[in-house]
Design a protein around this motif. Sequence first.
Motif, PDB file in Angstrom:
ATOM      1  N   PHE A  96       0.832  -1.202   0.000  1.00 48.73           N
ATOM      2  CA  PHE A  96       0.000   0.000   0.000  1.00 48.73           C
ATOM      3  C   PHE A  96       0.871   1.259   0.000  1.00 48.73           C
ATOM      4  O   PHE A  96       1.989   1.272   0.540  1.00 48.73           O
ATOM      5  N   GLU A  97       0.316   2.342  -0.562  1.00 48.19           N
ATOM      6  CA  GLU A  97       1.003   3.624  -0.503  1.00 48.19           C
ATOM      7  C   GLU A  97       1.051   4.178   0.918  1.00 48.19           C
ATOM      8  O   GLU A  97       1.938   4.964   1.248  1.00 48.19           O
ATOM      9  N   ASP A  98       0.110   3.792   1.750  1.00 49.56           N
ATOM     10  CA  ASP A  98       0.118   4.201   3.145  1.00 49.56           C
ATOM     11  C   ASP A  98       1.215   3.428   3.892  1.00 49.56           C
ATOM     12  O   ASP A  98       1.059   2.252   4.209  1.00 49.56           O
ATOM     13  N   ARG A  99       2.307   4.105   4.166  1.00 48.88           N
ATOM     14  CA  ARG A  99       3.450   3.506   4.858  1.00 48.88           C
ATOM     15  C   ARG A  99       3.676   4.209   6.199  1.00 48.88           C
ATOM     16  O   ARG A  99       4.800   4.357   6.660  1.00 48.88           O
ATOM     17  N   SER A 100       2.597   4.647   6.826  1.00 49.75           N
ATOM     18  CA  SER A 100       2.700   5.452   8.039  1.00 49.75           C
ATOM     19  C   SER A 100       3.376   4.696   9.180  1.00 49.75           C
ATOM     20  O   SER A 100       4.083   5.309   9.997  1.00 49.75           O
ATOM     21  N   SER A 101       3.176   3.393   9.273  1.00 46.45           N
ATOM     22  CA  SER A 101       3.796   2.638  10.363  1.00 46.45           C
ATOM     23  C   SER A 101       5.321   2.643  10.231  1.00 46.45           C
ATOM     24  O   SER A 101       6.053   2.776  11.218  1.00 46.45           O
ATOM     25  N   PHE A 102       5.815   2.517   8.998  1.00 48.74           N
ATOM     26  CA  PHE A 102       7.258   2.580   8.765  1.00 48.74           C
ATOM     27  C   PHE A 102       7.789   3.997   9.016  1.00 48.74           C
ATOM     28  O   PHE A 102       8.858   4.182   9.613  1.00 48.74           O
ATOM     29  N   ASN A 103       7.042   4.986   8.535  1.00 46.83           N
ATOM     30  CA  ASN A 103       7.480   6.371   8.711  1.00 46.83           C
ATOM     31  C   ASN A 103       7.546   6.747  10.191  1.00 46.83           C
ATOM     32  O   ASN A 103       8.441   7.482  10.617  1.00 46.83           O
ATOM     33  N   HIS A 104       6.598   6.243  10.970  1.00 41.01           N
ATOM     34  CA  HIS A 104       6.607   6.511  12.405  1.00 41.01           C
ATOM     35  C   HIS A 104       7.872   5.938  13.050  1.00 41.01           C
ATOM     36  O   HIS A 104       8.508   6.604  13.880  1.00 41.01           O
TER      37      HIS A 104
END
Length: 203
Positions: A96-104
């Motif tokens: 997915f384009e949503d990579r918020s967990s990695f970015n966090h």
Amino acid sequence: MSLLFETIKCENRQLHNLKYHDLRVRHSLNRLFKINDDFSFENTIKIPDWVGEGLYRCRVSYSRNIEKIDFFPYEYKHPKKIQLVEDKSIKYPLKFEDRSSFNHLLNSFPEVDDIIIAQNNYLTDSTFANIALFDGVKWVTSITPILYGTKRSFLLENQMLFLDEIYIKDLKFFKKIALINAMRDLDLAYQFEVSKNIISIKK
């Protein structure tokens, strides 16, 4: 729902590893939408005239249909420090384009270049790549990755890479590490040392 995406290596106007990208897209479309079409990037991507010789990253965003195709010049980045972090909460079975967990995670350790995630003391992936470790004889990769990468699949199928359960404590037995993804292969390998859950890349 976030869009899905694929990153495809384009070198000298040739797209690489399309078989494995096609397989992952078909799997994602079937899992999310019950679509069973015989999807093919070869019939989907037209390389723009402005893309010349050299190395480019092709990014394809999609849902039920292709939403966008972009090309970007690409240069390799070489990490200096990689943090080891135990985090059982991260799940990323589809790209997915949503990579918020990695970015966090990355934002939590601004002093390092990347993070390798451990789950139950087993190594899984870094935030942007599968990991491969060289023991002096063969390359191995985690039997339980967070994402089944296309380069990982290619290397496993061609017996250039082998599956193993890799504990954090086992890192000291390996000679080199590689971060493999669509753009990066085993030739981008680094000698390293480990201290206090930080992998330091040797120059």
